[in-house]
Design a protein around this motif. Sequence first.
Motif, PDB file in Angstrom:
ATOM      1  N   ARG A 132      -5.164  31.536  16.273  1.00 53.07           N
ATOM      2  CA  ARG A 132      -6.157  30.699  15.511  1.00 53.07           C
ATOM      3  C   ARG A 132      -5.661  30.390  14.126  1.00 53.07           C
ATOM      4  NH1 ARG A 132     -11.429  30.858  18.284  1.00 53.07           N
ATOM      5  NH2 ARG A 132     -12.545  30.004  16.485  1.00 53.07           N
ATOM      6  N   LYS A 133      -4.387  29.970  13.975  1.00 54.10           N
ATOM      7  CA  LYS A 133      -3.622  29.844  12.533  1.00 54.10           C
ATOM      8  C   LYS A 133      -3.136  28.455  12.716  1.00 54.10           C
ATOM      9  CE  LYS A 133      -2.538  34.787  11.848  1.00 54.10           C
ATOM     10  NZ  LYS A 133      -1.177  35.585  11.659  1.00 54.10           N
ATOM     11  N   LEU A 134      -3.393  27.695  11.588  1.00 56.69           N
ATOM     12  CA  LEU A 134      -2.995  26.482  11.347  1.00 56.69           C
ATOM     13  C   LEU A 134      -1.755  26.514   9.924  1.00 56.69           C
ATOM     14  CD1 LEU A 134      -5.409  23.922  11.513  1.00 56.69           C
ATOM     15  CD2 LEU A 134      -3.195  23.907  12.585  1.00 56.69           C
ATOM     16  N   SER A 135      -0.591  26.062  10.044  1.00 57.86           N
ATOM     17  CA  SER A 135       0.425  26.021   8.786  1.00 57.86           C
ATOM     18  C   SER A 135       0.438  24.619   8.493  1.00 57.86           C
ATOM     19  CB  SER A 135       1.766  26.510   9.409  1.00 57.86           C
ATOM     20  OG  SER A 135       2.575  26.345   8.270  1.00 57.86           O
ATOM     21  N   LEU A 136       0.324  24.352   7.428  1.00 63.57           N
ATOM     22  CA  LEU A 136      -0.057  22.910   6.623  1.00 63.57           C
ATOM     23  C   LEU A 136       1.006  22.844   5.669  1.00 63.57           C
ATOM     24  CD1 LEU A 136      -3.821  22.917   6.195  1.00 63.57           C
ATOM     25  CD2 LEU A 136      -2.429  22.118   8.225  1.00 63.57           C
ATOM     26  N   GLY A 137       1.409  21.622   5.205  1.00 64.94           N
ATOM     27  CA  GLY A 137       2.224  21.185   4.395  1.00 64.94           C
ATOM     28  C   GLY A 137       1.625  20.325   3.527  1.00 64.94           C
ATOM     29  N   HIS A 138       1.814  20.031   2.136  1.00 63.37           N
ATOM     30  CA  HIS A 138       1.354  19.063   1.402  1.00 63.37           C
ATOM     31  C   HIS A 138       2.451  18.126   0.796  1.00 63.37           C
ATOM     32  CE1 HIS A 138      -0.807  16.650  -1.838  1.00 63.37           C
ATOM     33  NE2 HIS A 138       0.125  17.137  -2.730  1.00 63.37           N
ATOM     34  N   LYS A 139       3.613  18.685   0.682  1.00 63.95           N
ATOM     35  CA  LYS A 139       4.764  17.804   0.059  1.00 63.95           C
ATOM     36  C   LYS A 139       5.267  17.111   1.117  1.00 63.95           C
ATOM     37  CE  LYS A 139       8.354  21.254   0.961  1.00 63.95           C
ATOM     38  NZ  LYS A 139       9.622  21.986   0.246  1.00 63.95           N
ATOM     39  N   LEU A 167     -10.066  22.057   6.659  1.00 57.62           N
ATOM     40  CA  LEU A 167      -9.947  20.843   7.377  1.00 57.62           C
ATOM     41  C   LEU A 167     -11.472  20.452   7.858  1.00 57.62           C
ATOM     42  CD1 LEU A 167      -6.849  21.099   9.405  1.00 57.62           C
ATOM     43  CD2 LEU A 167      -7.277  20.051   6.824  1.00 57.62           C
ATOM     44  N   GLU A 168     -12.244  21.486   8.212  1.00 63.07           N
ATOM     45  CA  GLU A 168     -13.742  21.137   8.707  1.00 63.07           C
ATOM     46  C   GLU A 168     -14.151  22.598   9.022  1.00 63.07           C
ATOM     47  OE1 GLU A 168     -14.527  21.049  13.164  1.00 63.07           O
ATOM     48  OE2 GLU A 168     -12.780  19.477  12.884  1.00 63.07           O
ATOM     49  N   GLU A 169     -15.399  22.621   9.093  1.00 62.40           N
ATOM     50  CA  GLU A 169     -16.209  23.895   9.149  1.00 62.40           C
ATOM     51  C   GLU A 169     -15.418  24.754  10.201  1.00 62.40           C
ATOM     52  OE1 GLU A 169     -18.812  26.915   8.062  1.00 62.40           O
ATOM     53  OE2 GLU A 169     -18.528  25.065   6.940  1.00 62.40           O
ATOM     54  N   GLY A 170     -14.790  25.781   9.816  1.00 64.08           N
ATOM     55  CA  GLY A 170     -14.253  26.701  11.050  1.00 64.08           C
ATOM     56  C   GLY A 170     -12.723  26.506  11.095  1.00 64.08           C
ATOM     57  N   ILE A 171     -12.310  25.460  10.556  1.00 71.23           N
ATOM     58  CA  ILE A 171     -11.045  25.132  10.809  1.00 71.23           C
ATOM     59  C   ILE A 171     -10.280  25.280   9.288  1.00 71.23           C
ATOM     60  CG2 ILE A 171      -9.236  23.605  11.524  1.00 71.23           C
ATOM     61  CD1 ILE A 171     -10.639  24.583  13.819  1.00 71.23           C
ATOM     62  N   ASP A 172      -9.309  26.371   9.128  1.00 71.01           N
ATOM     63  CA  ASP A 172      -8.886  26.633   7.730  1.00 71.01           C
ATOM     64  C   ASP A 172      -7.187  26.887   8.335  1.00 71.01           C
ATOM     65  OD1 ASP A 172     -11.045  26.849   6.652  1.00 71.01           O
ATOM     66  OD2 ASP A 172     -11.242  29.030   6.656  1.00 71.01           O
ATOM     67  N   GLY A 173      -6.452  25.973   7.309  1.00 69.61           N
ATOM     68  CA  GLY A 173      -5.129  26.278   7.310  1.00 69.61           C
ATOM     69  C   GLY A 173      -4.269  26.715   5.913  1.00 69.61           C
ATOM     70  N   LEU A 174      -3.137  26.990   6.071  1.00 66.64           N
ATOM     71  CA  LEU A 174      -2.532  27.825   4.730  1.00 66.64           C
ATOM     72  C   LEU A 174      -1.288  26.771   4.487  1.00 66.64           C
ATOM     73  CD1 LEU A 174      -1.870  29.924   2.978  1.00 66.64           C
ATOM     74  CD2 LEU A 174      -0.531  31.123   4.638  1.00 66.64           C
ATOM     75  N   ILE A 175      -1.219  26.535   3.370  1.00 61.24           N
ATOM     76  CA  ILE A 175       0.035  25.827   2.644  1.00 61.24           C
ATOM     77  C   ILE A 175       0.455  26.717   1.970  1.00 61.24           C
ATOM     78  CG2 ILE A 175       0.678  23.927   1.127  1.00 61.24           C
ATOM     79  CD1 ILE A 175      -2.014  22.621   1.506  1.00 61.24           C
TER      80      ILE A 175
END
Length: 611
Positions: free
Chosen positions: A475-482, A431-439
């Motif tokens: 320090r975890k992000l769970s993302l969704g695309h659908k 999402l930005e430098e240092g901020i990652d998430g998993l779909i």
Amino acid sequence: MAEKAKQAEVEATEAKEVKETPQVSEAQANPEKFLADFNWHNYQEGIDEVEDSQLKEFEKLVSENFVDTLDDEVVEGEVIHISDRDAIIDINAKSEGVISLNEFRYNPNLAVGDKVEVLIDVREDATGQLVLSHRKARVIKAWDRVNNAHDTGEIVNGFVKCRTKGGMIVDVFGIEAFLPGSQIDVKPIRDYDQYVNKTMEFKVVKINHEFKNVVVSHKALIEADIEVQKKEIIGQLEKGQVLEGVVKNITSYGVFIDLGGVDGLVHITDLSWSRINHPNEIVELDQKLNVVILDFDENKSRIQLGLKQLSKHPWDALGEDVKVGDKVKGKVVVIADYGAFVEVAEGVEGLVHVSEMSWSTHLRSAQDFVSVGDVVEAQILTLDREDRKMSLGIKQLSADPWTDITTKYPVGSKHSGTVRNFTNFGVFVELEEGIDGLIYISDLSWTKKIKHPSEFCAVGDTLDVVVLELDVEGRKLSLGHKQTTDNPWDKYETEFALGTTHTAEIAEVVDKGATIEFNEDIVAFVPSRHLEKEDGKKLKKGDTAEFKIIEFNKEFKRVVASHTAIFREEEIKNVKEAVKKAESQAAEAKPTLGDANEALQALKDKMDGKK
């Protein structure tokens, strides 16, 4: 010549008349004069008049004083006359010889009375003249001297005439000899022209008689002197000894130093406390410098030298005020996959691990952040003066993006991110430098069945995402695309409800049935027994027919349809109507029980496909 002949004839006549034989004749007293004045032609005419005793005496004088003029024999002669084109040479033969002045071009000061070496080329030409060659005599004598110098090891002088491929041409005794470039000096030669037109000492090292080739060496003379010096120097070598030397050769791995007959190597790592890419950054050829002896083998034939050891180690000069947490600036000198080395002071380096270059958690290479030669600012993370190690961090100079993560990325918020890499179970989006998430793979699409994320997107693609879960501590992000679009299955649940009928084409026939595509999202399965048509045959690939939805599961995205159910239900409906009609007729006609049974049996047979 005629006067000399006449005089000889008179003397012979007088000797006959007097009939006197003196103890010492004139010919014996002065043989050279006698031979010079004597004419062979007159002698032949008056030979009959000479007594036998005088003839024997004359033959004795000839054998003692005349040159036996054989071919290919080198003799010494005297220059008695010089004309515009030739030189007359007296070799004490029956006549003088002639040599062209071209053969004396090397000696422009040739004068009457000079002694020269000549070769009897022709004893008597068509005119009766003796032909001599000084050039051939010089060549023969030169080869004799060259052979003698080669056999005895004599040092000879030679004149360097010109350059040639691979070396120089040297005039030695009038012979052109070859001086290889490697035999000029013990050190590599960079300017061959400096030796042209110089007279130097050489040693004849090789002669090829078949091809008339001569090889000389100047290096052999130097090596002989150096060998003596080398033994003296080697005997005095000690570890830690500081000597003065001259840079002899520079290679990619180090520098060879001439210590006065003995060569030593300064490895590239011992040239400077700082990292260098090539030794020529520190030294240059023929440079004089002091070096220290670090080590040598038992025979002292391989000597290891050091240059940087003559100066204080930079870590010892590092100020005591430098401490952990300080900000430093330095130049990137080396890059590895795991990080980059930054020189913060001359000879003092710190390692910036790739994990300390960015707050990003996904794996990347150091080359993605810095390049060799970049000047970067970093923070000292660890400092070990004893082991001379320092670790640095770049990301610490910027705020940690996770400090206000809940404000920037609350659950349910929508954002755009860049696909960084895949796993078998999902996609990592930055999402930005240092901020990652998993779909997770199940959150990529509402309708598509995806076996691997690479089927859906590529690295570098931009995806719209929704924050599903947030773990600040982990320090975890769970993302969704659908989730960024409505679930089309909510609409399909009504459109393809149980019992609804739709027309479609058989897309594929599989082992246990076939598949049909109602639209780009819904692919329904038709079991094999539900492919049967009213005439008993089965539908094939490409057939278009009407199908009835017999199962719809929104959660598992499963749809099952049937073609057989279409006409089977019609048959059941017809049977029910026939039964109802028969019952009505039976009530009116009051049929017998047997009649009713026959009617029921007929309907049953029809349903079973019987006529």
